[in-house]
Each structure stands twice: as structure tokens, then as C-alpha cells.
Design a protein around this motif. Structure first.
Motif, short mmCIF file in Angstrom:
data_model
loop_
_atom_site.label_atom_id
_atom_site.label_comp_id
_atom_site.label_asym_id
_atom_site.label_seq_id
_atom_site.Cartn_x
_atom_site.Cartn_y
_atom_site.Cartn_z
N SER A 371 0.82 -1.22 0.00
CA SER A 371 0.00 0.00 0.00
C SER A 371 0.85 1.26 0.00
O SER A 371 0.76 2.10 0.90
CB SER A 371 -0.94 0.03 1.22
OG SER A 371 -1.76 -1.10 1.24
N PRO A 372 1.73 1.43 -1.00
CA PRO A 372 2.63 2.59 -1.01
C PRO A 372 1.87 3.91 -1.00
O PRO A 372 0.82 4.05 -1.62
CB PRO A 372 3.41 2.42 -2.32
CG PRO A 372 3.27 0.99 -2.67
CD PRO A 372 1.92 0.58 -2.18
N GLU A 373 2.43 4.87 -0.28
CA GLU A 373 1.86 6.21 -0.19
C GLU A 373 2.91 7.22 -0.62
O GLU A 373 4.10 7.06 -0.34
CB GLU A 373 1.41 6.51 1.24
CG GLU A 373 0.37 5.55 1.76
CD GLU A 373 0.09 5.75 3.24
OE1 GLU A 373 0.13 6.92 3.69
OE2 GLU A 373 -0.11 4.75 3.96
N TRP A 374 2.46 8.29 -1.27
CA TRP A 374 3.35 9.35 -1.73
C TRP A 374 3.14 10.57 -0.85
O TRP A 374 2.03 11.09 -0.71
CB TRP A 374 3.07 9.70 -3.18
CG TRP A 374 3.78 10.93 -3.69
CD1 TRP A 374 3.20 12.10 -4.11
CD2 TRP A 374 5.20 11.10 -3.86
NE1 TRP A 374 4.16 12.99 -4.51
CE2 TRP A 374 5.40 12.41 -4.38
CE3 TRP A 374 6.31 10.30 -3.62
CZ2 TRP A 374 6.66 12.91 -4.66
CZ3 TRP A 374 7.57 10.81 -3.89
CH2 TRP A 374 7.74 12.10 -4.42
N ILE A 396 8.54 11.52 -0.41
CA ILE A 396 8.86 10.28 0.28
C ILE A 396 7.82 9.22 -0.08
O ILE A 396 6.62 9.49 -0.09
CB ILE A 396 8.87 10.48 1.81
CG1 ILE A 396 9.85 11.60 2.19
CG2 ILE A 396 9.26 9.19 2.52
CD1 ILE A 396 9.82 11.94 3.67
N VAL A 397 8.29 8.02 -0.38
CA VAL A 397 7.41 6.87 -0.62
C VAL A 397 7.44 5.99 0.62
O VAL A 397 8.52 5.57 1.06
CB VAL A 397 7.85 6.06 -1.85
CG1 VAL A 397 7.00 4.80 -1.99
CG2 VAL A 397 7.74 6.90 -3.11
N LEU A 398 6.27 5.71 1.18
CA LEU A 398 6.14 4.90 2.38
C LEU A 398 5.38 3.62 2.05
O LEU A 398 4.39 3.66 1.31
CB LEU A 398 5.41 5.66 3.48
CG LEU A 398 5.07 4.87 4.74
CD1 LEU A 398 5.82 5.43 5.94
CD2 LEU A 398 3.58 4.89 5.02
N ALA A 399 5.83 2.48 2.59
CA ALA A 399 5.13 1.21 2.38
C ALA A 399 5.12 0.42 3.68
O ALA A 399 5.96 0.63 4.57
CB ALA A 399 5.81 0.40 1.27
N GLU A 400 4.17 -0.51 3.79
CA GLU A 400 4.01 -1.32 4.99
C GLU A 400 4.30 -2.79 4.70
O GLU A 400 4.22 -3.25 3.56
CB GLU A 400 2.58 -1.21 5.53
CG GLU A 400 2.19 0.15 6.05
CD GLU A 400 0.79 0.12 6.65
OE1 GLU A 400 0.04 -0.87 6.41
OE2 GLU A 400 0.42 1.08 7.35
N ALA A 401 4.62 -3.52 5.77
CA ALA A 401 4.79 -4.97 5.70
C ALA A 401 4.81 -5.51 7.13
O ALA A 401 4.70 -4.74 8.10
CB ALA A 401 6.06 -5.36 4.95
N ALA A 402 4.98 -6.82 7.27
CA ALA A 402 5.00 -7.42 8.60
C ALA A 402 6.30 -7.13 9.33
O ALA A 402 6.33 -7.13 10.56
CB ALA A 402 4.77 -8.92 8.48
N THR A 403 7.38 -6.91 8.59
CA THR A 403 8.67 -6.62 9.21
C THR A 403 9.28 -5.39 8.55
O THR A 403 8.93 -5.04 7.40
CB THR A 403 9.66 -7.79 9.06
OG1 THR A 403 10.01 -7.93 7.68
CG2 THR A 403 9.05 -9.09 9.58
N ALA A 404 10.21 -4.76 9.24
CA ALA A 404 10.88 -3.58 8.69
C ALA A 404 11.65 -3.94 7.43
O ALA A 404 11.71 -3.15 6.48
CB ALA A 404 11.81 -2.97 9.73
N GLU A 405 12.26 -5.11 7.41
CA GLU A 405 13.03 -5.54 6.25
C GLU A 405 12.15 -5.64 5.01
O GLU A 405 12.48 -5.10 3.94
CB GLU A 405 13.70 -6.89 6.53
CG GLU A 405 14.55 -7.41 5.39
CD GLU A 405 15.16 -8.76 5.69
OE1 GLU A 405 16.23 -9.06 5.12
OE2 GLU A 405 14.57 -9.52 6.49
N LEU A 406 10.99 -6.30 5.16
CA LEU A 406 10.08 -6.45 4.02
C LEU A 406 9.48 -5.10 3.62
O LEU A 406 9.30 -4.82 2.43
CB LEU A 406 8.97 -7.44 4.35
CG LEU A 406 9.41 -8.90 4.55
CD1 LEU A 406 8.23 -9.74 5.00
CD2 LEU A 406 10.00 -9.45 3.26
#
Length: 428
Positions: A371-374, A396-406
Motif C-alpha cells: 500500500s505505497p503512499e506518496w 517520500i514513498v512509504l510502504a508497509e509490511a510485517a517486518t521492517a526488512e520487508l
């Protein structure tokens, strides 16, 4: 009742307004340039918008700010979440009888050279700071140096600090006026460049510590400090020192995380920061953590948003609590940084100087996972002058995942599709 803010970080104003409203207060933002908050203001929730007032004032004029604050009805607290306004903010809070930090402690934290020296004296840093002597011919300009004084400064740095070293502004922000130097040629070149720059503080040198860079995100109250989590920080290749990407929370093994909690608590106590958020940048060397700098605020860019998502709560409520002079509820909350989604974000820079005309790839972000956000930090028409530090960032492009690495992998993938267009001066 009202809580005032003397400027704010580029992102997080909406969260702060919601936190103030939730505490039964209005938020009054004093700003010299409301365009800085263009993105935040455009995305305020109805609740945040209803709780926000904006006062346009020259925030570099302390007397004007004092007058503006005196006119705020039923003022109960002053939020100061930036480095640039931390000292005047502390002074104003003290003059108005509002809860706030000791101005002397704030002045210490704004002086990176003094902090380095203090930590070295207390055994918390292997390196010391060396103030680069100014040219006696121009004592009013700490960056000015003649050829002779530059040679003298280089000799002293080589003798007292050695190489590799870092030259930087003692009160700098956004990685401005920072020079990593690994040989004598780079040292002389850096001193020559520094001679042409305006400094917020004074030029000093310290050892260069090798290793990945992180930041500890903390919250304190009357000397008790909680480590909320650790943020990774990807820096640009030398000689630039701009931040490229970050992710939160880094999954350190429990023993190592405990050591970092102990270390950052001792560092903050030694530096005199006992209440409020702190953003503590450090290098994890082969011999343990070494401080880069302490910012007595919540992290910049999208760090505050990353904290909110990972902890599953509006951490800006703790900022409101602190401004009101009460123990932040977050300090005792059972939440931890693994309870919510991890985030990664990437700063997007142009590849040349000129006038920003727009971006390509924004319409394809939704095709990427996470779910990238600009989040733009610039608008078309703005000139991009600086490419070696964060001032050149356009968004800045922000994205989510279960871990910081992903999350970081996803953010890097999505950001790779975004390209800022900059028209050079000789075009059009």
C-alpha cells in the motif's frame, strides 16, 4: 484551552492536532511559512481541522512570537518539536511560565561538539570533538579561513583527531555542512568548502565511526526513558551524507536491544535530556554504539507516522502530555513496536539541480505491494539547489509490511518507479 506549537516537523501536524483535540485542547500553530505544511493541511481529518488554528508570524523573531503567544486564549502548553526552534521555544516557555525543558539543557543538546566532548569525558564515546579554529582576521565568521589558517586547522585535526574524520556544523540540521574525510586531500578540500559556508553554530571535527547508522526513538519523563524502537537509516555513498531510506522497527535480538536501551538511557541522562521524545542517531560499530547526534524531538520525515503505525496508537498524545507537564501515558502503555505494521520509506531526490516540474510514476504506485503512499516535500516550481543533503528531497514513498526488512524492500521497489523531473537553468 489551547496548546501552541512553535513551528512543527513537515509531517505529523494532523496527528498532533488530533492529539490536542482528544485532550480537550485546541492546537495553535505559529509558523513563518504555512506552505511547509501544505501536504498535512490538505489531508487533515475533520477532527484535526476543527482543533487547529494557524497564526502567521516571523518565528525567527522571539519578541513577535512572545506577543503572538500572549494573545492565545487560555494557553496551557507549548510544543516545540524542531531543532531550529528548540532554544527559543525553551526560552519562551520559561518566560511564559509554561511547562518545558531547562533552556540550558536545550542549549547543550543543540551543540553537537559539547555533547561529544561530554560523552567522551564520561566514557560514553571513544572520540572527542575538536573545534576548528576560526581565522583571526574574521572572528565573526567561524567558517572563514585563510590558506594559512586552513593549513593550521588541518594539522591540528590530523594530530588531535586523526583520519578518517568528520567535519560538521555544531548546530547543523538536515545533514547540512557535513564532510566525511578519509585522507589529507579530502580534509583540505573540506576545510576550503567550509570557509565559504554560513554556519548555524561552529565548525568542529570528530572521529569517523564505521558501521550502519540507526536511530533510537525514545520517550522520557523525569529521567525515566523508554526505548520505543530502533529505526534503520540508509545513507548515501560518500562524500554526500544525505539520508536515502529508513525502516521501523528494526528486529534486534533481545539481548542486543537491552544493551541499546541501557546505552541510550545513559547517553540521554549524561546529556541532560530527561523529559520528552528524543531521536538519538548512532553508528553500531564493531565495539558497540557510538553517538552521531541527539535531537530532542520525535524523529523527522515519516518517523512519527512509523511509530504511530507500529505501536498502534497516536504517539503525539505523549507530546501533548509533555507540553502540559504531565507524565505521558505512552510511557506506561503495554504496546510494543511489533504490535502493528512495520514501515519503510524512501526519500526521492532528483539527479540534477534546477526547477522541479513534476514526477512520473505516481499513478503506478498502487500496483506495488505494501500500500505505497506518496508524501511530497516539494511542489512543482520549486528550485532544487542542494543534492548532497535532505534539502534536495522532493517527496517520500512509504510502504508497509510485517517486518521492517520487508517494508523497506517494498518501499524501495515502489520508489524506484518514481522519477522527479527537474528543468535545468538553460532549458525552456
Amino acid at each position: 484551552m489551547t496548546i501552541a506549537a512553535l513551528e512543527a516537523l513537515t509531517f505529523g501536524l494532523g496527528r498532533l492536532a488530533e492529539a490536542a483535540g482528544g485532550a480537550g485542547h485546541r492546537l495553535c500553530l505559529l509558523t513563518g511559512d504555512r506552505a511547509v505544511y501544505r501536504h498535512e493541511l490538505a489531508h487533515l481529518t475533520p477532527e484535526a481541522l476543527a482543533a487547529l488554528d494557524i497564526v502567521d508570524v516571523d518565528t525567527f523573531d522571539e519578541s513577535a512570537c512572545a506577543a503572538a503567544l500572549a494573545a492565545v486564549p487560555d494557553l496551557r502548553g507549548l510544543v516545540n518539536s524542531t531543532d531550529t526552534w528548540s532554544v527559543p521555544g525553551a526560552d519562551l516557555a520559561a518566560k511564559l511560565g509554561l511547562p518545558g525543558p531547562d533552556p540550558a539543557a536545550v542549549r547543550l543538546l543543540r551543540d553537537k561538539s559539547r555533547v561529544r566532548t561530554l560523552l567522551h569525558e564520561r566514557g560514553l564515546s571513544r572520540g572527542r570533538a575538536l573545534t576548528v579554529p576560526a581565522d583571526p582576521a574574521d572572528p565573526s565568521n567561524p567558517a572563514h579561513a585563510s590558506a594559512a589558517s586552513t593549513a593550521t586547522a588541518a594539522t591540528e585535526i590530523l594530530r588531535e583527531i586523526g583520519l578518517p574524520a568528520v567535519l560538521k556544523d555544531s548546530a547543523g540540521t538536515s545533514s547540512r555542512n557535513v564532510w566525511p574525510v578519509r585522507n589529507e586531500q579530502q580534509l583540505h578540500a573540506a576545510l576550503g568548502e567550509a570557509a565559504q559556508r554560513a554556519f548555524a553554530g561552529r565548525l568542529f571535527a570528530e572521529p569517523f565511526f564505521s558501521g550502519p547508522v540507526y536511530s533510537a526513538e525514545t520517550l522520557s519523563w523525569e529521567g525515566e526513558t523508554r526505548l520505543l524502537g530502533v529505526l534503520s537509516r540508509q545513507m548515501s555513498p560518500e562524500p554526500s551524507v544525505r539520508e536515502e531510506a529508513a525502516a521501523f522497527p528494526v528486529a534486534f535480538p533481545a539481548p542486543e536491544l537491552g544493551l541499546l536501551q541501557d546505552w541510550v538511557g545513559r547517553v540521554l541522562a549524561t546529556a541532560g535530556h530527561d523529559t520528552g521524545f528524543a531521536h538519538v542517531e548512532f553508528v553500531l560499530t564493531t565495539e558497540g554504539p557510538e553517538l552521531v547526534e541527539i535531537n530532542r524531538r520525535i524523529g523527522g520525515a515519516l518517523v512519527g507516522e512509523a511509530l504511530c503505525r507500529a505501536l498502534g496508537t497516536n504517539v503525539y498524545e505523549a507530546m501533548v502530555d509533555t507540553a502540559l507537564g504531565r507524565r505521558p501515558a505512552l510511557l506506561d502503555s503495554p504496546v510494543d513496536a511489533s504490535s502493528g505494521p512495520a514501515t519503510g520509506f524512501v526519500l526521492v531526490y532528483p539527479d540534477r539541480r534546477g526547477t522541479l516540474t513534476g514526477w512520473t510514476g505516481l499513478d503506478t504506485l498502487s500496483a506495488f505491494p505494501g500500500s505505497p503512499e506518496w508524501c511530497p516535500t516539494a511542489v512543482p516550481g520549486r528550485r532544487v539547489e542542494h543534492l548532497d543533503d535532505q534539502r534536495g528531497c522532493t517527496g517520500i514513498v512509504l510502504a508497509e509490511a510485517a517486518t521492517a526488512e520487508l517494508a523497506l524492500h517494498r518501499a524501495l521497489s515502489a520508489a524506484g518507479s518514481v522519477r522527479p523531473f527537474v528543468a535545468a537553468d538553460d532549458e525552456g
